[in-house]
Design a protein around this motif. Structure first.
Motif, mmCIF file in Angstrom:
data_model
loop_
_atom_site.group_PDB
_atom_site.id
_atom_site.type_symbol
_atom_site.label_atom_id
_atom_site.label_comp_id
_atom_site.label_asym_id
_atom_site.label_seq_id
_atom_site.Cartn_x
_atom_site.Cartn_y
_atom_site.Cartn_z
ATOM 1 N N GLY A 1 60.025 52.907 24.545
ATOM 2 C CA GLY A 1 59.040 52.468 23.605
ATOM 3 C C GLY A 1 59.120 51.104 22.984
ATOM 4 O O GLY A 1 58.838 51.150 21.780
ATOM 5 N N ILE A 2 59.701 50.237 23.926
ATOM 6 C CA ILE A 2 59.698 48.635 23.332
ATOM 7 C C ILE A 2 59.116 47.762 24.311
ATOM 8 O O ILE A 2 58.703 48.124 25.290
ATOM 9 N N PHE A 3 59.196 46.383 23.898
ATOM 10 C CA PHE A 3 58.827 45.294 24.674
ATOM 11 C C PHE A 3 59.521 44.956 25.637
ATOM 12 O O PHE A 3 60.910 44.868 25.210
ATOM 13 N N GLY A 4 59.347 44.917 26.992
ATOM 14 C CA GLY A 4 60.127 44.129 27.863
ATOM 15 C C GLY A 4 59.563 43.290 28.707
ATOM 16 O O GLY A 4 58.294 43.302 28.903
ATOM 17 N N TYR A 5 60.271 42.342 28.751
ATOM 18 C CA TYR A 5 59.582 41.053 29.182
ATOM 19 C C TYR A 5 60.383 40.350 30.581
ATOM 20 O O TYR A 5 61.397 40.078 30.488
ATOM 21 N N LYS A 6 59.669 40.591 31.713
ATOM 22 C CA LYS A 6 60.258 40.017 33.050
ATOM 23 C C LYS A 6 59.476 38.672 33.281
ATOM 24 O O LYS A 6 58.212 38.804 33.722
ATOM 25 N N PRO A 7 60.278 37.363 33.164
ATOM 26 C CA PRO A 7 59.556 36.156 33.500
ATOM 27 C C PRO A 7 59.208 36.155 34.952
ATOM 28 O O PRO A 7 59.694 37.012 35.691
ATOM 29 N N ALA B 1 68.216 64.152 25.587
ATOM 30 C CA ALA B 1 68.453 64.722 26.872
ATOM 31 C C ALA B 1 67.604 64.168 27.930
ATOM 32 O O ALA B 1 67.503 64.653 29.116
ATOM 33 N N ARG B 2 67.166 63.162 27.498
ATOM 34 C CA ARG B 2 65.967 62.113 28.549
ATOM 35 C C ARG B 2 67.023 60.799 29.044
ATOM 36 O O ARG B 2 67.480 60.237 28.202
ATOM 37 N N THR B 3 66.619 60.266 30.066
ATOM 38 C CA THR B 3 67.048 59.019 30.577
ATOM 39 C C THR B 3 66.511 57.884 29.743
ATOM 40 O O THR B 3 65.307 58.014 29.356
ATOM 41 N N PRO B 4 67.163 56.530 29.495
ATOM 42 C CA PRO B 4 66.615 55.809 28.765
ATOM 43 C C PRO B 4 65.989 54.869 29.802
ATOM 44 O O PRO B 4 65.601 53.742 29.668
ATOM 45 N N GLY B 5 66.051 55.064 31.130
ATOM 46 C CA GLY B 5 66.056 54.311 32.221
ATOM 47 C C GLY B 5 66.947 53.491 32.754
ATOM 48 O O GLY B 5 68.097 53.550 32.136
ATOM 49 N N GLY B 6 66.923 52.641 33.608
ATOM 50 C CA GLY B 6 68.081 51.553 34.093
ATOM 51 C C GLY B 6 67.071 50.664 34.985
ATOM 52 O O GLY B 6 65.913 50.565 35.145
ATOM 53 N N SER B 7 68.115 49.591 35.446
ATOM 54 C CA SER B 7 69.368 49.764 35.246
ATOM 55 C C SER B 7 69.706 48.976 34.044
ATOM 56 O O SER B 7 70.932 49.169 33.794
ATOM 57 N N SER B 8 68.894 48.470 33.349
ATOM 58 C CA SER B 8 69.398 47.924 31.984
ATOM 59 C C SER B 8 69.075 48.933 30.721
ATOM 60 O O SER B 8 68.541 48.888 29.831
ATOM 61 N N SER B 9 69.895 50.031 31.078
ATOM 62 C CA SER B 9 69.868 51.110 30.054
ATOM 63 C C SER B 9 70.142 50.820 28.886
ATOM 64 O O SER B 9 69.539 51.226 27.876
ATOM 65 N N GLY B 10 71.593 50.294 28.568
ATOM 66 C CA GLY B 10 71.916 50.201 27.267
ATOM 67 C C GLY B 10 70.833 49.194 26.548
ATOM 68 O O GLY B 10 70.876 49.284 25.125
ATOM 69 N N SER C 1 64.046 47.236 36.559
ATOM 70 C CA SER C 1 65.068 47.573 35.497
ATOM 71 C C SER C 1 65.010 46.986 34.221
ATOM 72 O O SER C 1 65.757 47.118 33.390
ATOM 73 N N ILE C 2 63.916 46.186 33.924
ATOM 74 C CA ILE C 2 63.609 45.977 32.663
ATOM 75 C C ILE C 2 62.285 46.599 31.870
ATOM 76 O O ILE C 2 62.354 47.451 31.119
ATOM 77 N N ILE C 3 61.260 46.742 32.898
ATOM 78 C CA ILE C 3 59.999 47.363 32.486
ATOM 79 C C ILE C 3 60.053 48.808 32.459
ATOM 80 O O ILE C 3 59.520 49.316 31.371
ATOM 81 N N ARG C 4 60.944 49.447 33.322
ATOM 82 C CA ARG C 4 61.250 50.953 33.324
ATOM 83 C C ARG C 4 61.924 51.323 31.913
ATOM 84 O O ARG C 4 61.246 52.051 30.944
ATOM 85 N N PRO C 5 62.999 50.777 31.469
ATOM 86 C CA PRO C 5 63.708 51.411 30.402
ATOM 87 C C PRO C 5 62.932 50.830 29.313
ATOM 88 O O PRO C 5 62.725 51.459 28.017
ATOM 89 N N ALA C 6 62.295 49.581 29.309
ATOM 90 C CA ALA C 6 61.261 49.291 27.980
ATOM 91 C C ALA C 6 60.229 50.385 27.766
ATOM 92 O O ALA C 6 59.809 50.901 26.472
#
Lengths: 433, 433
Positions: B176-182, B137-146, B167-172
């Motif tokens: 509940g995972i690691f997201g890395y924006k160089p 029922a909740r968004t995974p975030g975006g824009s890199s949703s998938g 779009s990386i940090i928000r969906p991460a």
């Protein structure tokens, strides 16, 4: 006038069928190609078939560039032609994709005519097969070699280029035509092979400012304020800027600068010397660092896949034998960034800055595309630049000068260039083509 | 452990056949897809055929990412799959071209697994079909949703994303995972659909920092100095930065920030409050202006060709109803540029800045991808950012925090994040997947 000599603007108002115009251009190319070799890819039958399709479109459905043939530097993707970047890695590569600018030009009715030669990935100074149409023993400049030569030689009225350091302005000066490098970021680079993220800019070649304005319209380039035309030379104010690179210039450029000042003053313009503050001397070092390290990033995938097929200069960008650090790279980028608002303030005091396009006329030989030392600073400052031809070097080859304006004053700069062009045309050079 | 739960690093050291690993992932997707819908394009038979080809490669010819399945946001060109940008304009479009990063990953042996969902051109906040794997029922975030959802749900170990604002940090964080924006510019964006020339950055999602380091190796990301591992929390120095956006945060993020400070101090770290100088408050306005006008340029070709097929928000970027001027745009770009060296100096006082990733846990509903107000400033400053999960919101959804370092201190930041990750893992959130 032979049909192939028509500018795009003249063609559009002439009522000439696209097929007839294109046939005249193809005949011109057939007669001249052995001495110019501007094309990386050209399929005359396909061009004619495109022309016939355009001729079949009802008048009321035609776009503002209906049938205008455009030469395209071979680093822009075109869905119906190969895109080879003058690299063996991409020999015969033909991704069926259009660059964003190609989409916009086609939407306006343009005829994408063929692909013009480029140095390898538009990133080296190694000459292409293309010869200067005014003297086949001399370079047409680079990296947009074929676009400059084809337009100068009346093979197409207009062509597309890109500039990282001097790849539009230099060939425009060497070939005696107009070259226009817009404000950085004003045209999408999508699906064009980028060399430097921070420097690369798309732009145009033509034999008149009116033709460049046609393309600028199709690319939707707009200033904040619509310029009032026509611009008057009398009472206009120019700043003549030799720049810190001046010690490198030769007699052709020295003569052009002196003559330009005289011609403009004779017509009532106020022409002042402009000495940039000393901190602008740092710019050459900064843009060369930005270029090298940006290129290392953009060439990394080719390096990983096909290092042995890259020019040694490009391998060196990636391998970085001098161990230039990210710290140096960032210092260069930050230095360029802080100079940009300053040049805007300085340039806004004038109707245009007038500055050398190149060190001199096109040098002899085809192995190198020549010196771009005078172009790079303006590219790095992100300001719009127009090369205006008109002057002659010691060997009778063309020499142009650059007009420069603040960022996003592109359309006004084109109006100024349109007024300056006939003034510089009295500068002593005439095309014999 | 079920095979599909293996990280890339675990898979590589496990001796598992690529086909077996991929089959386990495909089974996981078959079981879960109805509740997650992370994929814009996935062809199981093609994936299996790729896996078998990889398994047939002799051991000594295998690359460092041999067989690692990678989910790819559907704005990266992939030569063997459609690239549709979640836009009807590109429905079923499949240019046979690889993005530069895809070339690099394939060269290292990676298996390009499928295309993950994105908001339209990665430029809107309109939700995709994708659901948060922890609560449909909740968004995974975006824009890199998938990419965020697929990695969190153990459907692939790693995935690619892009970030213009968050779009990386928000969906991460939401997943509940690691997201890395160089660092901006560190990875070539060639053949990726760019939204903002000045902001867009490619990056990675994974369930461990070790996996992110694998991808960073393949992308040839290097600091000036190779970091010394392992990094020790005891004696390390962190700056906790609430930023000017703090008034927008909710209880999940407030709790995460408080708990992070306590957990780090308990392990002997020095944690200081970091108040940025007041001029950093201008950054939100500046990056929104940069984004809007950059997007106007990059969307122009779609606007000209297919305006009626664009989301109204994207049409508004191009049409600019508020008449934001180029002058405003340049002022925004210049402001961001002059802040970048300043944040480098500030960030270099710490082993990392710790700052919120999002305002709170993922909100209910799939129509919006949520608030990215806390991510945008770091993107615009071009600094590297890692989302580290570990905390829980009021509804048990994950909340992460961002670690930030100076530009091009990416590899060091990843070492710091690897040490911080087990500390934050005591923050109260555990995946039930």
């Amino acid at each position: 006038m032979a049909s192939y000599r028509m500018s795009a603007t003249e063609f559009l108002s002439s009522g000439t069928k696209v097929e007839d115009y294109v046939r005249a251009l193809l005949d011109r190319i057939a007669a001249r190609d052995v001495q110019v070799q501007a094309w990386a890819y050209l399929d005359p039958e396909f061009v004619l078939s495109q022309a016939r399709k355009l001729d079949a479109i009802p008048l009321e459905q035609r776009g503002p560039l209906h049938g205008v043939p455009i030469g395209v530097k071979d680093i822009f993707y075109t869905k119906d032609m190969p895109t080879q970047h003058n690299s063996p890695i991409y020999a015969n590569d033909a991704p069926p994709v259009d660059a964003a600018l190609i989409i916009m030009l086609r939407s306006a009715g343009a005829l994408i005519f063929g692909k013009t030669t480029t140095t390898e990935f538009a990133s080296t100074t190694v000459g292409t097969k293309t010869m200067n149409p005014h003297d086949p023993a001399r370079t047409p400049g680079g990296s947009s070699s074929g676009s400059g030569a084809a337009v100068a030689d009346f093979q197409v009225p207009v062509a597309l280029g890109t500039q990282t350091i001097g790849s539009i302005i230099r060939p425009a000066s060497f070939c005696g035509i107009f070259g226009y490098k817009p404000t950085w970021g004003a045209i999408s680079r999508e699906n064009v092979k980028v060399c430097s993220l921070n420097l690369d800019t798309l732009g145009f070649f033509a034999r008149s400012i009116a033709d460049i304005e046609l393309l600028a319209d199709a690319a939707r380039l707009e200033d904040d304020e619509k310029p009032i035309a026509p611009f008057q030379i009398e009472g206009a104010k120019f700043g003549v800027c030799e720049t810190h690179v001046w010690p490198e210039v030769g007699p052709g450029t020295i003569n052009a600068m002196q003559l330009a000042v005289k011609l403009l003053r004779d017509r009532g313009a106020l022409v002042e010397e402009l000495d940039l503050p000393g901190e602008f001397d740092s710019i050459t070092r900064s843009y060369l660092q930005a270029f090298q390290q940006d290129a290392a990033t953009t060439l990394m995938s080719e390096y990983i896949r096909s290092k042995d097929q890259l020019d040694p200069a490009l391998v060196a960008f990636v391998e970085n034998p001098e161990k230039t650090s990210h710290r140096d790279h960032l210092a260069a980028l930050d230095n360029l960034a802080q100079l940009r608002p300053k040049i805007d303030v300085i340039a806004s005091r004038y109707d245009a800055i007038i500055t050398p396009s190149v060190v001199d006329e096109a040098p002899e030989g085809l192995t190198s595309t020549g010196n771009a030392a005078l172009c790079g600073m303006w590219t790095a400052l992100h300001v719009p630049v127009v090369n205006v031809p008109g002057f002659a070097g010691d060997h009778g080859m063309p020499v142009g000068l650059s007009l420069v304006a603040p960022r996003y004053h592109d359309r006004r700069l084109l109006k100024v260039a349109a007024a300056v062009a006939p003034v510089f045309a009295a500068g002593g050079w005439k095309s014999n083509l």
